[in-house]
Motif scaffolding. Sequence first.
Motif: not given
Length: 76
Positions: A19-34, A36-46
């Motif tokens: 669950a923690l690995a999926v959250a770390a990997l898929l949440w930023p992907v979802l944010l970029v795909a929708t 909501a965020m661009g690709v950049g260093p802020e994705l690490l914070g997300a």
Amino acid sequence: MIPTLILFGVVAGRWWRLALAVAALLWPVLLVATGAMGVGPELLGAAVLAVANTAVGVLVHQGVRWAVRSVRRSGA
């Protein structure tokens, strides 16, 4: 957004590592795909915030699981 990740942690809390690995990997992907965020260093914070919020849900799941096991073992 936060309640979604907490709910995911509660539902998938039995498999907390996954669950923690999926959250770390898929949440930023979802944010970029929708968009909501661009690709950049802020994705690490997300990703860090996604793991933290999911961990709260996992802790709730594990706490309830521990309590149920304690009641069953006591014979009540």
